[in-house]
Motif scaffolding. Structure first.
Motif, PDB file in Angstrom:
ATOM      1  N   LYS A 120       4.784   0.619   0.673  1.00 55.57           N
ATOM      2  CA  LYS A 120       5.307  -0.143   1.805  1.00 55.57           C
ATOM      3  C   LYS A 120       4.607  -1.502   1.873  1.00 55.57           C
ATOM      4  CE  LYS A 120       7.673   1.111   4.707  1.00 55.57           C
ATOM      5  NZ  LYS A 120       7.454   2.012   5.851  1.00 55.57           N
ATOM      6  N   ASN A 144       2.936   9.315   4.335  1.00 53.20           N
ATOM      7  CA  ASN A 144       3.935  10.042   5.126  1.00 53.20           C
ATOM      8  C   ASN A 144       5.315   9.949   4.485  1.00 53.20           C
ATOM      9  OD1 ASN A 144       2.109  10.886   7.129  1.00 53.20           O
ATOM     10  ND2 ASN A 144       2.307   8.935   8.210  1.00 53.20           N
ATOM     11  N   GLN A 145       5.674   8.746   4.065  1.00 52.29           N
ATOM     12  CA  GLN A 145       6.995   8.547   3.468  1.00 52.29           C
ATOM     13  C   GLN A 145       6.989   8.688   1.947  1.00 52.29           C
ATOM     14  OE1 GLN A 145       9.306   5.235   4.981  1.00 52.29           O
ATOM     15  NE2 GLN A 145       7.980   5.046   6.769  1.00 52.29           N
ATOM     16  N   THR A 152      -1.654   2.753  -4.835  1.00 49.02           N
ATOM     17  CA  THR A 152      -0.191   2.715  -4.943  1.00 49.02           C
ATOM     18  C   THR A 152       0.246   3.177  -6.325  1.00 49.02           C
ATOM     19  OG1 THR A 152       0.042   0.932  -3.323  1.00 49.02           O
ATOM     20  CG2 THR A 152       1.828   1.194  -4.917  1.00 49.02           C
ATOM     21  N   ASP A 212       0.851  -1.190   0.000  1.00 50.61           N
ATOM     22  CA  ASP A 212       0.000   0.000   0.000  1.00 50.61           C
ATOM     23  C   ASP A 212       0.885   1.238   0.000  1.00 50.61           C
ATOM     24  OD1 ASP A 212      -2.257   1.547  -0.017  1.00 50.61           O
ATOM     25  OD2 ASP A 212      -2.891   1.070   2.029  1.00 50.61           O
ATOM     26  N   TRP A 213       0.273   2.356  -0.316  1.00 49.15           N
ATOM     27  CA  TRP A 213       1.027   3.608  -0.387  1.00 49.15           C
ATOM     28  C   TRP A 213       1.120   4.250   0.992  1.00 49.15           C
ATOM     29  CZ3 TRP A 213       4.199   5.526  -3.825  1.00 49.15           C
ATOM     30  CH2 TRP A 213       4.596   6.871  -3.735  1.00 49.15           C
ATOM     31  N   ASP A 214       2.337   4.609   1.376  1.00 47.43           N
ATOM     32  CA  ASP A 214       2.587   5.306   2.637  1.00 47.43           C
ATOM     33  C   ASP A 214       2.655   6.796   2.325  1.00 47.43           C
ATOM     34  OD1 ASP A 214       3.842   6.590   4.861  1.00 47.43           O
ATOM     35  OD2 ASP A 214       4.581   4.642   5.537  1.00 47.43           O
ATOM     36  N   LEU A 223       2.870  -4.622   3.770  1.00 47.40           N
ATOM     37  CA  LEU A 223       2.055  -4.788   4.970  1.00 47.40           C
ATOM     38  C   LEU A 223       1.621  -6.235   5.080  1.00 47.40           C
ATOM     39  CD1 LEU A 223      -0.330  -1.720   4.466  1.00 47.40           C
ATOM     40  CD2 LEU A 223       1.616  -1.814   6.028  1.00 47.40           C
TER      41      LEU A 223
END
Length: 358
Positions: A86, A81-82, A113, A77-79, A88
């Motif tokens: 990432k 914040n970063q 993503t 999935d898409w992070d 999971l």
């Protein structure tokens, strides 16, 4: 000829009708090409974070002579914040299936993503995913992995990035002699000229979750053949050979003030028999009479629950609908998914008859 079985007990008559319909599918497929023999491989999805097969699940697989397990290795999935993808829910392997059962690693990647990712990040993502898959291979030393499946509900706007990712994955796994497959939704079949064809060897048609689950007026979002018929007109022309995935699960859809709140997995009518807490408006719709807990979830007065499951009649209708379109002579018939609570509602001999004599 395929579909879910969510009903707890089926009568001999319904059971015979289902078997007859499935046998007809077998005969239909056999007649497509007398030089080829239809071969169907029965299997399950395993969609839990821990691979820890119970003795009941293992016995169930043995009884069915199941040949394949599509095991979710991890999610991506898409992070935000970063600002990067990432992993999971990485699979924790505690028990290893029999070496006679083929293992197909499955990677779930969210569409967002590919909505967010930059082109230069796709190369890094393919490298990271390939490395993570190879690392998880080590948990299955007795198995030869021959296929990897990617599960992504891509769209017209993300197809180029997703397909580019798949091409890069092919390069990353080239030395392993592994074929790639991808899950295919009904909308991707109907509009394949616009949504594109993923660059893989085969697809897995997900013949479930086809209705609008969030609408209160929906009757059954898991399997709605009226909806399905709108998407099957191009099925025979789909360029990839297709395997088939059918649901075994059931759920309750919780509404509050006309808005869907969440799904309650595996909710059965037996959980709603307390007439001091629940009012049965009809066999599939219930109203909450007073604030109460249900499966660890707090419900408020006037909340409504729609139960969704699949009947034998619907399974036969689905079989009849798919018969003219499913022309593969060698395909996987998968049930979603392997779990004690789910398979408890289906006798092994019933699912074995769904596999028929293909």
């Amino acid at each position: 000829m395929l579909t879910t079985k969510r009903t707890s007990h089926t009568g001999n008559s319904s059971f015979f009708i289902l078997h007859s319909s499935l046998l007809f599918l077998f005969l239909f497929l056999s007649c497509q090409d007398k030089q080829q023999q239809t071969s169907t491989h029965l299997g399950f999805y395993h969609w839990k974070t821990a691979l820890n097969l119970s003795s009941k699940e293992t016995a169930y697989l043995d009884s069915l002579q199941a040949e394949k397990l599509y095991i979710k290795f991890f999610d991506v999935d898409w992070d935000f914040n970063q600002q990067k993808p990432k992993p999971l829910a990485t699979l924790q392997v505690q028990t290893i299936p029999s070496k006679e059962i083929a293992i197909i690693p499955t990677i779930f990647i969210t569409n967002r993503t590919f909505q967010q990712i930059k082109n230069k990040q796709i190369v890094v993502l393919s490298e990271q995913i390939a490395a993570k898959i190879k690392e998880q291979f080590k948990a299955f030393p007795q198995h030869t992995i021959q296929q990897i499946q990617f599960d992504c509900d891509w769209s017209r706007t993300t197809k180029e990035k997703y397909f580019s990712f798949l091409e890069l994955m092919r390069q990353e796994l080239a030395t392993l002699d592994i074929e790639l497959s991808a899950t295919i939704r009904l909308h991707q079949v109907k509009y394949f000229e616009k949504t594109g064809i993923p660059p893989v060897e085969r697809g897995l048609l997900m013949f479930y979750n086809m209705g609008e689950v969030m609408k209160p007026s929906t009757k059954n979002s898991i399997l709605d053949l009226t909806v399905a018929k709108q998407y099957t007109t191009t099925l025979a022309n789909y360029p990839l050979p297709l395997d088939l995935g059918l649901p075994l699960f059931r759920w309750g859809v919780l509404f509050r003030h006309g808005k869907m709140i969440q799904l309650i997995n595996q909710l059965a009518p037996t959980s709603l028999v307390d007439t001091t807490r629940f009012l049965a408006k009809d066999p599939n719709h219930y109203m909450v009479l007073k604030g109460t807990y249900l499966n660890g979830l707090y419900l408020y007065e006037a909340d409504e629950i729609r139960l969704e499951a699949i009947s034998i009649k619907e399974l036969n209708a689905a079989v009849d609908l798919l018969t003219p379109y499913f022309k593969n002579t060698n395909f996987d018939l998968l049930f979603y998914h392997l779990d004690e609570e789910i398979i408890e509602g289906f006798k092994a001999e019933e699912l074995r008859m769904v596999n028929g004599e293909w």
